[in-house]
Design an enzyme around this catalytic site. Structure first.
Site, mmCIF file in Angstrom:
data_model
loop_
_atom_site.group_PDB
_atom_site.id
_atom_site.type_symbol
_atom_site.label_atom_id
_atom_site.label_comp_id
_atom_site.label_asym_id
_atom_site.label_seq_id
_atom_site.Cartn_x
_atom_site.Cartn_y
_atom_site.Cartn_z
ATOM 1 N N HIS A 1 2.026 4.246 -3.108
ATOM 2 C CA HIS A 1 2.076 5.709 -2.999
ATOM 3 C C HIS A 1 3.412 6.224 -3.536
ATOM 4 C CE1 HIS A 1 -1.633 6.014 -0.868
ATOM 5 N NE2 HIS A 1 -1.198 5.533 0.277
ATOM 6 N N HIS B 1 0.847 -1.203 0.000
ATOM 7 C CA HIS B 1 0.000 0.000 0.000
ATOM 8 C C HIS B 1 0.881 1.252 0.000
ATOM 9 C CE1 HIS B 1 -3.529 2.466 1.472
ATOM 10 N NE2 HIS B 1 -2.514 3.221 1.870
ATOM 11 N N GLU B 2 1.843 1.276 0.908
ATOM 12 C CA GLU B 2 2.717 2.447 1.011
ATOM 13 C C GLU B 2 3.643 2.572 -0.203
ATOM 14 O OE1 GLU B 2 2.339 4.762 3.078
ATOM 15 O OE2 GLU B 2 0.901 3.745 4.376
#
Length: 210
Positions: free
Chosen positions: A70, A66-67
């Site tokens: 980004h 998820h990170e």
């Protein structure tokens, strides 16, 4: 596009991945918490290792990809971006797991540079969309295990992989505070509704059904 990682960032990613795995293991493995109170009757090394492996392969991977999503999108838009672990919150997550509750905020991708509102929205959107994609990936072995009657390690990895990624997608699309949903909604209400409504509904379903 050139994605690079500093030594400090690699260390932060590894520590966050491991700490989340430990925190969820403590949270999920009641026998560990009972052992700390002196009751070790139900505690086995194999059980602890199995739960830790499941946690690392599902919760840890879901949070970190998820990170990293980004970061990839931020770099794509010319940003300087790096994952920074929040060691205080990671410690809190482990303590919470010991106490039988859990709130995990392992850190975040910090990026800087000039971006448009649309680019900021797409950077935010990348995380939840990645979790939705991971849920689909885990859904394949989950359905296979469900139809074949297989239980055990494969079942737990598949089930938790679907559940945790749907929960992460739904939770992060809430339009509040520092969560991704707020930035997406500020950019485009239509995109927010298209992604947030099914994500939140699927997250609630995963919480109560899986």
């Amino acid at each position: 596009m050139n994605i690079t990682f500093s030594d400090a960032e690699v260390k932060d990613l590894f520590v966050a991945w491991l700490a989340l795995g430990v925190a969820f293991t403590l949270f999920l493995e009641r026998d560990i918490r009972m052992a700390l109170l002196g009751d070790i009757a139900g505690l086995t090394v194999g059980g602890v290792v199995s739960v830790l492996a499941v946690s690392l392969l599902t919760v840890g991977v879901g949070f970190l990809l998820h990170e990293l999503a980004h970061k990839v999108v931020a770099v794509r838009f010319g940003q300087l971006a790096a994952f920074k672990a929040d060691y205080r919150m990671l410690g809190f997550a482990i303590i919470g797991g010991l106490a039988g509750f859990l709130f995990a905020a392992p850190g975040a991708v910090v990026h800087r540079g000039r971006i448009t509102e649309r680019e900021g929205g797409l950077i935010a959107l990348a995380g939840p969309v990645t979790n939705l994609a991971l849920a689909v990936v885990f859904l394949v072995p989950f359905v296979f295990a469900l139809l074949s009657g297989i239980r055990g390690f494969l079942w737990e990895v598949a089930r938790m992989g679907v559940q945790i990624n749907l929960l992460l997608a739904g939770f992060n699309m809430i339009p509040f505070g520092p969560l991704d949903g707020r930035k997406v909604r500020e950019w485009s209400t239509l995109v927010f509704l298209v992604v947030a409504v099914p994500s939140i509904l699927l997250g609630l379903g995963a919480l109560f059904v899986l």
